[in-house]
Structure formats: C-alpha cells, structure tokens
Design a protein around this motif. Structure first.
Motif, short mmCIF file in Angstrom:
data_model
loop_
_atom_site.label_atom_id
_atom_site.label_comp_id
_atom_site.label_asym_id
_atom_site.label_seq_id
_atom_site.Cartn_x
_atom_site.Cartn_y
_atom_site.Cartn_z
N VAL A 1 -4.24 3.92 1.37
CA VAL A 1 -4.87 4.04 2.69
C VAL A 1 -4.29 5.26 3.40
O VAL A 1 -3.22 5.75 3.02
CB VAL A 1 -4.63 2.77 3.54
CG1 VAL A 1 -5.28 1.56 2.88
CG2 VAL A 1 -3.13 2.53 3.72
N CYS B 1 -2.96 -0.70 -3.22
CA CYS B 1 -4.01 0.13 -2.66
C CYS B 1 -3.47 1.38 -1.99
O CYS B 1 -2.26 1.52 -1.78
CB CYS B 1 -4.87 -0.68 -1.68
SG CYS B 1 -3.95 -1.53 -0.38
N THR C 1 -8.74 -2.58 -1.00
CA THR C 1 -8.60 -2.59 0.45
C THR C 1 -9.60 -3.57 1.07
O THR C 1 -9.26 -4.28 2.02
CB THR C 1 -8.81 -1.18 1.03
OG1 THR C 1 -9.96 -0.57 0.43
CG2 THR C 1 -7.59 -0.30 0.78
N GLU D 1 0.85 -1.19 0.00
CA GLU D 1 0.00 0.00 0.00
C GLU D 1 0.89 1.24 0.00
O GLU D 1 2.06 1.18 0.39
CB GLU D 1 -0.88 0.03 1.26
CG GLU D 1 -0.08 0.28 2.54
CD GLU D 1 -0.87 0.16 3.83
OE1 GLU D 1 -1.80 -0.65 3.87
OE2 GLU D 1 -0.52 0.88 4.80
#
Length: 445
Positions: free
Chosen positions: A309, A307, A363, A261
């Motif tokens: 985040v 992803c 996610t 991520e």
C-alpha cells in the motif's frame, strides 16, 4: 453474455485463475462473466477492444492520508482520488489522522464523509482511530462502518492523535476484539526511539540511525503478545524492518491473527541512494538499506508480508525542509505506486499476477471488500488498463497530487496506465477525467 451492456476484450486479462485472453462482460456496474476472447458480443452491448494492453482489477489502497478537512492545503479528496484514478487505483481507505477533526468519533466520521461525498473520483472508505480515552467511541465507530482502527505506539507527529501506551493498547485491543474488529498499528517503540541518537540536520544516515530497526521489532513483539493473549485481529502498517519478519512468521504459525503490509518506497528506494537534505525521501519508519529491501521482497514472495500500500502522506512543499529531524515525514506516491512496484517486481522476476495479489486482492481482503480485488463474476467492474512494457519518466508537474513533491522525480518507470474504470464506467483516460463517480464505502458493504 445476454446480460452484458459492456464487453472489455484483451489478450491479457489478469484473473484469479491466471492471465489469459478473455472477454469481460459487465452489466449494472458488475462483472457478469469472464468468457473466451472470441466470445460473441451480444447485440446492444458496447465492445471495448483493448488489444494487448493488460486488463487488471482496479487496485485497492488501504493506507492513504487524504488530510481533508482541516489540512486540505496538504491534500484533499478531489486531488487524492484523481491521483489514485490516474494510477489505476479504484478504491482507497482514508487514514483517521492528519485531517481536522481526526476520525475518532462518529460525529467526526460524519464530518469527513460529508466533505468526501461530492469530491470522490473513486470509492472511498474510512479507518477509525484508537486514542487514549476514546475506548467508548470504538464500538459506535465500528457500527457506523469504519473498516477498523488505527493506533500509534509512538508519537504520531500531530497533537490531536496521541499514541497508546502498552496499557492503553491492551484496553483498546480488548474492546476491539470484543466485536472482532481489526486494529492496524504504526509499530515503533517510543523508548527505543528516545534512546537512539538524535542529531538532526541534512544527513540521511543520521536520520536513519534515529529510527532503528529494533524500535519496529520491539513494538511488533508487543503487538503480537497482546494479539495472542486476546485472540485479536491485528495488522502491522508500513513494515520496513526485515528483522521483524521472523517474529511475524512465527506468530502466524502459532495461530496469531496478524497480517502485515509494506510500501512502494521500501521496495523501490534504498537508503544508499538518498541524497543528503532530500527530505522528499523522509518517512517513518525510514527507507532502509538495499540488503533489507531484498528481504522484504523475499517476504512478499513467501507470504509473510501480505500486501503493498502507498502510505500516501503528503504535505506542503515548505514542510519538506532539508533538515531530516524537522521535515514532515511522508512520501507521496498514489499516482505512481503501480508503476513503481511493477518496475522493481519485473526486474526481480515477479509477474503482474503477483502485483495484483499484493495491491488489489489481498488489500481488498484485508478490508473485507468482497466486491473488489478480482476480475470474476459478481465483483464490481473496477479495472485498470495497463501497458506494462511501456516506460515513462516521472515529471512532478504531471502529477494530480495537490503538492507535487515526490521521491520518484526523474525516475524511469515501467507500466503506463491507459485508463481506469469504476463500476463499468471509464473515469480517466489520457489525463482526461469524468465528473466524480466514487461512492463512500462502509465495512458492511
């Protein structure tokens, strides 16, 4: 649509098949159908016509430090989940540290769940922690429903959550791989950090030099070797070093079960623009140079990074001193993450479909949340309604975070979140919130 209690209609609905004009039917908190825009609304169903605003699946943020209980003056479930909801996030997974107690035993997990239960405006799950000496607690925590286990390979910044040595990493990962759990890792090598120049003071360039890329690269190489040996599932947290991208891509090509991520601040802020003394920009690993950022975007586009985040890690304002060495490291962005990422994504030619894939679909998949992350029949009716062309200027006073210190202050962002919906109920619109309606999630659900 005979089952529908609610129908949301928009000329732009982001679905797994693409963005299209559609009606989304909802019953009992679940999406029952995605139908043509001109589908007839059944008698008794409520219609919400969103016009040209975009209907997105609610975002899933798998990296949030809520700090509750124990450091609730830093954040808390009430404020964190309100901020998340205001930003279009409908599910978050709370990190196991910066709260007291940390989520490293089943009893500690229960304590945190009890605190969160009546304060959650959105759905909340929990990561467990892997520490030196808590190997015996890992399987019980897994059975109790944590989504995986976080470990540090260098000091965490709080005494109650020590980092793992290479031998301890091997022991913990062997235990976790035995039940096919997931280890998520703060990957910086302590020896490289110790060897880096440590000047302290207000100069961002000095702080950047103290957290070199090779600390990340070496720790990620260590993690890959252990995962390969054990056929274990591992995930690299908050990747900032573009130099590590070839390592991850090669490992994945060889069949290593590794994901990665990155965060909004690495994608939208650059080292060149950080003012000296401005520790609201401090995080570990650090915000790096613009050329590095370009490669992170390329890795998102080609799938090397899975992803995006937040790593929302707030503190009280007094801990954000002008000395980068001693200031608390963490960036608050829960309420702003969608808009911040979309602003830069659109500038670089990416679409909202890309943003949804990075911040919701993948996610949700990382955490095994099969009912989240997409607008399709059978999923939870979790939505964000976005006006993607509209802009706003970030005013810290307008944020829901408990401490309104933000690296995004004064920036103009694209993408205004009109409303957020959780299981078919609108939970925020125009700054007005309902009572908390979030549920506590466990890995099996």
């Amino acid at each position: 649509m005979s089952e529908a209690e609610l129908v949301l209609r928009s000329t732009r609905v982001v679905t797994p098949e693409g963005t299209r004009a559609a009606c989304v039917a909802v019953a009992d908190g679940t999406i029952t159908a995605v139908l043509p825009h001109d589908a007839e609304v059944p008698a008794g169903a409520r219609l919400e016509d969103l016009g040209d605003d975009v209907l997105l699946p609610g975002l899933v943020d798998t990296h949030v430090h809520v700090n509750d209980p124990g450091r609730t003056e830093w954040e808390g479930f009430w404020t964190a989940t309100r901020a998340a909801a205001a930003g279009g996030i409908t599910t978050l997974i709370d990190m196991p540290l910066n709260s007291l107690p940390p989520t490293t035993t089943v009893d500690n997990l229960r304590t945190k769940q009890d605190v969160a239960r009546d304060k959650a405006h959105i759905d909340v799950g929990f990561w467990g922690g892997a520490l030196p000496g808590n190997v015996k607690d890992l399987r019980p925590l897994h059975d109790a429903g944590v989504f995986g286990f976080k470990a540090f390979l260098s000091p965490s910044g709080v005494e109650e959550f020590p980092h793992l040595t290479q031998d301890q990493l091997a022991t913990s990962l062997a235990e976790i791989s035995g039940f096919d759990g997931l280890l998520i890792v703060h990957a910086e090598d302590p020896h490289h950090l110790a060897a880096a120049p440590q000047h302290g003071g207000p100069k961002y360039a000095d702080f950047l030099a103290s957290r070199p890329r090779d600390a990340e690269d070496t720790a990620i190489a260590t993690l890959i070797a252990q995962a390969k040996r054990l056929n274990a599932r591992v995930h690299v947290l908050h990747l900032s070093s573009s130099d590590a991208l070839p390592l991850i891509a090669e490992a994945r090509a060889q069949g290593v079960r590794i994901t990665a991520e990155t965060c909004p601040h690495y994608l939208t802020l650059t080292a060149e623009e950080v003012p000296d003394g401005a520790s609201e920009f401090k995080c570990c690993p650090p915000i790096r140079e613009a050329a590095n950022q370009d490669l992170l975007w390329q890795a998102l586009a080609d799938g090397t990074i899975d992803c995006v985040v937040t790593d929302h890690s707030p503190s009280t304002a007094d801990l954000k001193t002008d000395d980068f060495a001693t200031a608390w490291g963490g960036i608050s962005s829960l309420q702003l993450s969608l808009s911040a990422v979309w602003t830069e994504a659109r500038r670089r030619g990416h679409t909202l479909e890309d943003v949804v894939r990075w911040m919701s679909t993948r996610t949700a998949a990382l955490a095994g949340l099969g009912r989240k992350g997409a607008i399709e029949a059978g999923r939870d009716a979790d939505f964000a309604v976005l006006a993607p062309e509209e802009t706003f200027t970030v005013d810290p006073a307008a944020l829901q975070h408990r401490n309104r210190v933000t690296a995004y202050a004064g920036r103009t962002l694209h993408g205004v979140v009109r409303s957020t919906w959780l299981r078919g109920e609108r939970i925020v619109e125009g700054g007005e919130f309902t009572a908390p309606k979030g549920r506590l999630l466990t890995r099996s659900h």
